[in-house]
Design a protein around this motif. Structure first.
Motif: not given
Ligand code: PGA
Length: 254
Positions: A11, A94, A164, A170, A210, A231-232
């Motif tokens: 991101k 996304h 997703e 997130g 997540s 993501g994170g």
């Molecule tokens: P996240 O993000 O793992 O931080 O929840 C996933 C994404 O948005 O692709």
């Protein structure tokens, strides 16, 4: 057999220096995991620096977005032709692009077609909001996103799909593995309806939302789930390499 696939979506995080340091800290471990396709999606400005670090390894680069035109007066945008010499993959649709930047199913469809025409592999994201999930509308929403997103898309080119659920992104509140597996099964049958059964069976479908080193096993143990869009946890070397290692060992198990 579908080859497992893990993508890290960084991101809008990391300066060029931070991005280079992060890749350097994990490239050795990632390059050892030859049974998994690994794609890093950093901000565009770090592409050049990172391509030097990953050269000669099995790790690939992906973009987080692109516009569907080849070139022209589109201030601030990046085109498929610009991406193609630098990366193989591009995340499209996304939920942050859809929700914050107003991308519609129609725009995502234009982007998918443009990416494929340029020889890029889209990572096509779909997923429902919390309200839609609570209202029992997940199937309807997913079906609409697939039908509109994949409209007139050729069946002979690779597309990776990422399911997703927006409420899981997130938030630290991941979906349950079984539930995600079931929805991904539905996605696969929808793709079969549009592009044929053989194509659907060959298409890699990821879970995202997540995902951490602590819960990846729950997702990757599901036969329908071929990997994750992270993501994170992709911003922490130990977490991301931990995820990749578990995917390699679980999917390799008989
Ligand atoms: P996240 O993000 O793992 O931080 O929840 C996933 C994404 O948005 O692709």
């Amino acid at each position: 057999m579908r080859r497992p696939f893990i993508a890290g979506n960084w991101k809008m995080n990391t300066t060029v220096e931070e991005a280079a340091a992060l890749v350097s800290s994990m490239i050795g471990d990632l390059n050892n995991e030859t049974a998994v396709d690994i794609v890093l999606c950093p901000p565009f400005i770090s592409f050049y620096r990172i391509s030097e670090t990953i050269e000669g390894t099995s790790v690939r680069l992906g973009a987080q977005n692109m516009y569907f035109k080849e070139k022209g007066a589109y201030t601030g945008e990046i085109s498929p032709l610009m991406l193609k010499p630098l990366c193989q993959y591009v995340i499209l649709g996304h939920s942050e692009r859809r929700q914050i930047f107003g991308e519609t199913d129609g725009m995502v469809n234009e982007k998918i077609k443009a990416a494929l025409a340029a020889g890029l592999t889209p990572i096509f994201c779909i997923g429902e909001t919390l309200e839609e999930n609570d209202g029992g509308r997940t199937g309807t929403v997913i079906t609409r996103q697939i039908r509109e997103g994949l409209k007139d898309v050729p069946s002979n080119k690779e597309i990776v799909v990422a399911y997703e659920p927006i409420w899981a992104i997130g938030t630290g509140r991941a979906a349950a593995g079984g539930q995600a597996g079931k929805t991904i099964g539905l996605i696969r049958s929808e793709i079969a309806g549009m592009l044929g059964k053989e194509k659907a069976e060959a298409t890699r479908i990821l879970y995202g939302g997540s995902v951490t080193a602590a819960n990846i096993a729950e997702f990757i143990s599901e036969p329908q789930i071929d990997g994750a869009l992270v993501g994170g946890a992709s911003l922490k070397a130990a977490d991301f390499t931990g995820i990749v290692k578990q995917v390699a060992s679980i999917k390799a198990a008989p």
